[in-house]
Write a protein that holds these residues in place. Sequence first.
Motif, PDB file in Angstrom:
ATOM      1  N   THR A 140       0.823  -1.217   0.000  1.00  0.00           N
ATOM      2  CA  THR A 140       0.000   0.000   0.000  1.00  0.00           C
ATOM      3  C   THR A 140       0.854   1.263   0.000  1.00  0.00           C
ATOM      4  O   THR A 140       0.311   2.373  -0.114  1.00  0.00           O
ATOM      5  N   ALA A 141       2.186   1.103   0.119  1.00  0.00           N
ATOM      6  CA  ALA A 141       3.053   2.283   0.174  1.00  0.00           C
ATOM      7  C   ALA A 141       4.222   2.178  -0.793  1.00  0.00           C
ATOM      8  O   ALA A 141       5.271   2.798  -0.580  1.00  0.00           O
ATOM      9  N   THR A 142       4.081   1.423  -1.873  1.00  0.00           N
ATOM     10  CA  THR A 142       5.195   1.273  -2.823  1.00  0.00           C
ATOM     11  C   THR A 142       5.464   2.547  -3.618  1.00  0.00           C
ATOM     12  O   THR A 142       6.518   2.661  -4.258  1.00  0.00           O
ATOM     13  N   ASP A 143       4.542   3.507  -3.569  1.00  0.00           N
ATOM     14  CA  ASP A 143       4.757   4.761  -4.290  1.00  0.00           C
ATOM     15  C   ASP A 143       5.603   5.749  -3.484  1.00  0.00           C
ATOM     16  O   ASP A 143       5.948   6.825  -3.973  1.00  0.00           O
ATOM     17  N   ARG A 144       5.996   5.387  -2.255  1.00  0.00           N
ATOM     18  CA  ARG A 144       6.792   6.258  -1.408  1.00  0.00           C
ATOM     19  C   ARG A 144       8.285   6.028  -1.665  1.00  0.00           C
ATOM     20  O   ARG A 144       8.703   5.002  -2.229  1.00  0.00           O
ATOM     21  N   LEU A 159       7.036   4.522   7.630  1.00  0.00           N
ATOM     22  CA  LEU A 159       6.121   4.975   6.586  1.00  0.00           C
ATOM     23  C   LEU A 159       4.780   5.450   7.130  1.00  0.00           C
ATOM     24  O   LEU A 159       3.914   5.877   6.366  1.00  0.00           O
ATOM     25  N   TRP A 185      11.311   4.813  -0.190  1.00  0.00           N
ATOM     26  CA  TRP A 185      11.737   4.030   0.961  1.00  0.00           C
ATOM     27  C   TRP A 185      13.182   4.317   1.362  1.00  0.00           C
ATOM     28  O   TRP A 185      13.560   4.120   2.515  1.00  0.00           O
ATOM     29  N   LEU A 200       2.458   3.560   8.740  1.00  0.00           N
ATOM     30  CA  LEU A 200       1.412   2.561   8.515  1.00  0.00           C
ATOM     31  C   LEU A 200       1.109   1.827   9.820  1.00  0.00           C
ATOM     32  O   LEU A 200       1.993   1.650  10.655  1.00  0.00           O
TER      33      LEU A 200
END
Length: 360
Positions: A22-26, A139, A28, A141
């Motif tokens: 759900t956070a691969t667009d951030r 992140l 890292w 989450l």
Amino acid sequence: MRSMGGDQVEEAVAGAVALLRTATDRDWEAVRAGRLEWSCRSTAEHVAGDLIAYAGRLAGRATEACVPSGIALEEDTGNEDVLQVIETAGALLAATLRTTPREVRAFHPYPFRSADREGFAAMGITEVLAHTHDIAQGLGLAYEPPAGLCADVLARIFPHIRPHADPWRTLLWATGRGDLPGRPAVTGWHWCSNLVIEAARLTLQGVTPAAAGDLAAGGDGGFVWVDGGPFQGTRDAAGMLLKAYGAGVHRPEWGVFALVRRADGRAVGGIGFHGAPDEDGRVEIGYDLAEAARGHGYATEGLRALSAWALARDEVTSVCATTEPGNTASQAVIARAGFRRVAVAGTDPGTGQHAYELRG
């Protein structure tokens, strides 16, 4: 007994990857993973590397040292690709666990220099759960894995940690990642796979709290027993171990061991300590065998091996054992193992238990 193996590794990995997707667009690499010095990207890479390393040690049957291995992802590898590497590494560990015989142990440096397939499964799961927490924290989450999975891990490789009503919070506390009411902060931590002591025809395999709970409830504790096993004394000892674990005073190296026959991997009896050494360095041993395994010298062999292991510890000066006056078979075992009969204050030579001692 609920198993700890490939299914549980896949469960942990699936839950972690589902959240992190759900956070691969951030970015890292630009975000620190919780309290760690690593970035979220480096932490994810570390998880994959550990899963691969554990699979490699078990598959290669490494016994003397870690197998040199690692994962180095290319700089342009995307976050989704990183998650696919974790999934692949998890699948490899799960497959290795499913095809590794129960008796196989491979190298792990701490604390007893080896672990079995359940130990490596629990270590892999801990890496996934703890580091997913770190990445999720970085992140922003929310992450909470299944309580049952956390409790299973704690009962296998954190036997020295007193259980708590919230297994996830306990695991976070035990790995230095959170607070637990009434307990001091953890600044240095380790997990603890079961100790195995080698003998000629037997291995003495440490019983974990997870196995002890099953034995005390009438199960097999994850062992394959000879006919008629385990004997009631082993179940009673498992119950005592479980009480010590619940009270937070269990020391696994001074606990209960299953006597497992090398020839066929079957457990023939149980042996163990009544507790840690006292202030005078005395430690007491008890043992029993399934009736089908008696008369072959297994009890003597096990008693010699465990006594020698204990007397090699700096904190031990003597090993003790007691028997009922009418138990001549047990008295013969103790004598063959090199113990000598001693007087114990408060016992009646005619009706009290016979006491024996072996000194280093």
